[in-house]
Design a protein around this motif. Structure first.
Motif, PDB file in Angstrom:
ATOM      1  N   PRO A 249      -9.883  13.002  -6.929  1.00 48.41           N
ATOM      2  CA  PRO A 249     -10.382  11.632  -6.737  1.00 48.41           C
ATOM      3  C   PRO A 249     -11.876  11.446  -6.974  1.00 48.41           C
ATOM      4  N   VAL A 250     -12.655  12.519  -6.952  1.00 46.36           N
ATOM      5  CA  VAL A 250     -14.085  12.326  -7.243  1.00 46.36           C
ATOM      6  C   VAL A 250     -14.276  11.691  -8.611  1.00 46.36           C
ATOM      7  N   HIS A 251     -13.300  11.880  -9.511  1.00 46.79           N
ATOM      8  CA  HIS A 251     -13.438  11.335 -10.864  1.00 46.79           C
ATOM      9  C   HIS A 251     -12.937   9.900 -10.996  1.00 46.79           C
ATOM     10  N   PHE A 252     -12.233   9.380  -9.985  1.00 45.05           N
ATOM     11  CA  PHE A 252     -11.714   8.015 -10.215  1.00 45.05           C
ATOM     12  C   PHE A 252     -11.796   7.066  -9.017  1.00 45.05           C
ATOM     13  N   ILE A 253     -12.089   7.565  -7.821  1.00 49.43           N
ATOM     14  CA  ILE A 253     -12.097   6.660  -6.659  1.00 49.43           C
ATOM     15  C   ILE A 253     -13.188   5.595  -6.780  1.00 49.43           C
ATOM     16  N   LYS A 254     -14.363   6.007  -7.241  1.00 51.47           N
ATOM     17  CA  LYS A 254     -15.455   5.039  -7.355  1.00 51.47           C
ATOM     18  C   LYS A 254     -15.079   3.923  -8.344  1.00 51.47           C
ATOM     19  N   LEU A 255     -14.528   4.327  -9.482  1.00 49.95           N
ATOM     20  CA  LEU A 255     -14.078   3.351 -10.483  1.00 49.95           C
ATOM     21  C   LEU A 255     -12.998   2.443  -9.907  1.00 49.95           C
ATOM     22  N   ALA A 256     -12.084   3.051  -9.172  1.00 52.59           N
ATOM     23  CA  ALA A 256     -10.989   2.273  -8.585  1.00 52.59           C
ATOM     24  C   ALA A 256     -11.550   1.255  -7.593  1.00 52.59           C
ATOM     25  N   GLU A 257     -12.611   1.651  -6.872  1.00 51.98           N
ATOM     26  CA  GLU A 257     -13.247   0.726  -5.927  1.00 51.98           C
ATOM     27  C   GLU A 257     -13.910  -0.418  -6.667  1.00 51.98           C
ATOM     28  N   GLN A 258     -14.658  -0.065  -7.713  1.00 49.04           N
ATOM     29  CA  GLN A 258     -15.396  -1.095  -8.453  1.00 49.04           C
ATOM     30  C   GLN A 258     -14.446  -2.094  -9.101  1.00 49.04           C
ATOM     31  N   SER A 259     -13.295  -1.628  -9.558  1.00 46.19           N
ATOM     32  CA  SER A 259     -12.377  -2.513 -10.271  1.00 46.19           C
ATOM     33  C   SER A 259     -11.382  -3.206  -9.338  1.00 46.19           C
ATOM     34  N   GLY A 260     -11.375  -2.786  -8.059  1.00 45.01           N
ATOM     35  CA  GLY A 260     -10.449  -3.404  -7.116  1.00 45.01           C
ATOM     36  C   GLY A 260      -9.070  -2.742  -7.106  1.00 45.01           C
ATOM     37  N   ILE A 261      -8.836  -1.815  -8.049  1.00 47.72           N
ATOM     38  CA  ILE A 261      -7.540  -1.131  -8.121  1.00 47.72           C
ATOM     39  C   ILE A 261      -7.320  -0.261  -6.879  1.00 47.72           C
ATOM     40  N   ILE A 262      -8.398   0.019  -6.155  1.00 45.22           N
ATOM     41  CA  ILE A 262      -8.301   0.860  -4.963  1.00 45.22           C
ATOM     42  C   ILE A 262      -7.257   0.324  -3.973  1.00 45.22           C
ATOM     43  N   THR A 263      -7.116  -1.012  -3.923  1.00 42.41           N
ATOM     44  CA  THR A 263      -6.134  -1.593  -3.016  1.00 42.41           C
ATOM     45  C   THR A 263      -4.735  -1.058  -3.335  1.00 42.41           C
ATOM     46  N   ARG A 264      -4.451  -0.934  -4.639  1.00 39.23           N
ATOM     47  CA  ARG A 264      -3.123  -0.425  -5.027  1.00 39.23           C
ATOM     48  C   ARG A 264      -2.995   1.060  -4.727  1.00 39.23           C
ATOM     49  N   VAL A 265      -4.098   1.779  -4.909  1.00 43.41           N
ATOM     50  CA  VAL A 265      -4.076   3.217  -4.583  1.00 43.41           C
ATOM     51  C   VAL A 265      -3.809   3.383  -3.089  1.00 43.41           C
ATOM     52  N   THR A 266      -4.525   2.619  -2.280  1.00 39.19           N
ATOM     53  CA  THR A 266      -4.366   2.728  -0.825  1.00 39.19           C
ATOM     54  C   THR A 266      -2.943   2.350  -0.410  1.00 39.19           C
ATOM     55  N   ASN A 267      -2.412   1.282  -1.006  1.00 41.11           N
ATOM     56  CA  ASN A 267      -1.046   0.881  -0.672  1.00 41.11           C
ATOM     57  C   ASN A 267      -0.044   1.959  -1.047  1.00 41.11           C
ATOM     58  N   TRP A 268      -0.270   2.570  -2.209  1.00 34.95           N
ATOM     59  CA  TRP A 268       0.630   3.653  -2.650  1.00 34.95           C
ATOM     60  C   TRP A 268       0.566   4.814  -1.650  1.00 34.95           C
ATOM     61  N   MET A 269      -0.665   5.166  -1.259  1.00 40.62           N
ATOM     62  CA  MET A 269      -0.865   6.284  -0.320  1.00 40.62           C
ATOM     63  C   MET A 269      -0.264   5.960   1.053  1.00 40.62           C
ATOM     64  N   LEU A 270      -0.445   4.720   1.477  1.00 42.35           N
ATOM     65  CA  LEU A 270       0.069   4.303   2.785  1.00 42.35           C
ATOM     66  C   LEU A 270       1.594   4.422   2.809  1.00 42.35           C
ATOM     67  N   ASN A 271       2.210   3.946   1.747  1.00 44.44           N
ATOM     68  CA  ASN A 271       3.659   4.003   1.647  1.00 44.44           C
ATOM     69  C   ASN A 271       4.163   5.452   1.600  1.00 44.44           C
ATOM     70  N   ALA A 272       3.504   6.272   0.776  1.00 48.27           N
ATOM     71  CA  ALA A 272       3.913   7.679   0.650  1.00 48.27           C
ATOM     72  C   ALA A 272       3.722   8.416   1.977  1.00 48.27           C
ATOM     73  N   THR A 273       2.614   8.133   2.647  1.00 46.11           N
ATOM     74  CA  THR A 273       2.312   8.772   3.931  1.00 46.11           C
ATOM     75  C   THR A 273       3.353   8.405   4.982  1.00 46.11           C
ATOM     76  N   MET A 274       3.720   7.114   4.989  1.00 43.74           N
ATOM     77  CA  MET A 274       4.713   6.647   5.966  1.00 43.74           C
ATOM     78  C   MET A 274       6.045   7.357   5.750  1.00 43.74           C
ATOM     79  N   GLY A 275       6.407   7.538   4.480  1.00 44.24           N
ATOM     80  CA  GLY A 275       7.652   8.232   4.165  1.00 44.24           C
ATOM     81  C   GLY A 275       7.663   9.640   4.747  1.00 44.24           C
ATOM     82  N   TYR A 276       6.533  10.323   4.604  1.00 43.24           N
ATOM     83  CA  TYR A 276       6.451  11.680   5.158  1.00 43.24           C
ATOM     84  C   TYR A 276       6.466  11.686   6.674  1.00 43.24           C
TER      85      TYR A 276
END
Ligand code: C2E
Ligand code: MG
Ligand code: MG
Ligand code: MG
Length: 248
Positions: free
Chosen positions: A35-62
């Motif tokens: 993530p050091v290579h893409f989190i900042k970009l994801a934050e700047q572009s707003g895509i981070i919301t989708r990353v977080t939602n994906w992670m939240l969903n995957a985490t809940m499943g586990y």
């Protein structure tokens, strides 16, 4: 996206207390990207919301699976400044906990100091809602942001994670050692748990134990791994630090 994780160890028992969820991008040509290579970009572009939602969903499943198998380990999720500014995120966390039927005390959220400072009022509102759900909140990379002591007083936090830039040099650099020791004392005095990140060798582990640090995370214990491997790793008990090691 891939869900990786890195175990956290309770330094008193030497046992795994949980894990931090870490995102990876499985790129078709470039392979697994950290993530050091893409989190900042994801934050700047707003895509981070989708990353977080994906992670939240995957985490809940586990967590749902862990809960069903009687596992009590906690999983920590990283939130970005962008997530914290959005009231929709706290709502989504509540909804997901409800939808998956996951006990909120199994999930923790990690936020950096800078995410809190960027918009303190929004952050306080979001944190209060997350806390009201029953999840724990930790300050991540502690010591690298604005390091204002006021948010320790102001925000309802459960713990702090001392950044690896203080942990790695603590054997050779007396200033880092003093900062680590006094941060552990400060955290404890404020009723917080203290986690050390970037623990890479046994002598660092020993010093942290002497200073009363609660949990450790780092390459000494394990590199991040795909979350499917965690159960196998745990059942092997491989490289989990023995509680007696401090006396060795
Ligand atoms: P972080 O939250 O401070 O996570 C710890 C980082 O330190 C991880 O890097 C981990 O692989 C690395 N690390 C762990 N132990 C050691 C060690 O002993 N030595 C060294 N040198 N490094 C160690 P990773 O996975 O590349 O993640 C980097 C950062 O990206 C994370 O730092 C976090 O701020 C962010 N991040 C990761 N996953 C997510 C996510 O799902 N959402 C958001 N918003 N940010 C994420
Ligand atoms: Mg983190
Ligand atoms: Mg961290
Ligand atoms: Mg860090």
């Amino acid at each position: 996206m891939r869900l990786y994780c890195q175990p956290k160890i309770d330094m008193k028992t030497g046992r795994i207390s949980g894990a931090e969820a870490l995102v990876r991008w499985a790129h078709p040509r470039l392979g697994v990207i950290t993530p050091v290579h893409f989190i900042k970009l994801a934050e700047q572009s707003g895509i981070i919301t989708r990353v977080t939602n994906w992670m939240l969903n995957a985490t809940m499943g586990y967590l749902r699976g862990w809960q069903e198998s009687g596992h009590t380990g906690k999983l920590a999720l990283n939130l970005s400044a962008h997530d914290i500014r959005s009231p929709a995120m706290a709502q989504r966390i509540e909804d997901q906990l409800d939808a998956w039927g996951v006990r909120p005390e199994l999930i923790q959220f990690e936020l950096t100091e800078s995410a809190l400072i960027e918009d303190p009022d929004a952050a306080l509102a979001a944190l209060s809602r997350i806390k009201a759900c029953g999840a724990d909140v930790f300050i991540d990379d502690y010591g690298t942001g604005y390091s204002s002591l006021s948010y320790l007083q102001r925000f309802p936090i459960d713990g702090i994670k001392i950044d690896q830039s203080f942990i790695s040099p603590m054997l050779d650099d007396p200033d880092s050692a003093v900062i680590v020791r006094s941060t552990i004392e400060l955290g404890h005095a404020l009723g917080s748990q203290v986690v050390a990140e970037g623990v890479e060798n046994v002598r660092v582990w020993q010093q942290l134990t002497e200073h009363g640090c609660d949990q450790a995370q780092g390459y000494l214990i394990s590199m991040p791994m795909p979350i499917e491997e965690l159960a196998r790793w745990q059942s092997r008990g491989e490289r989990v630090v023995e509680p007696g090691i401090a006396a060795a």
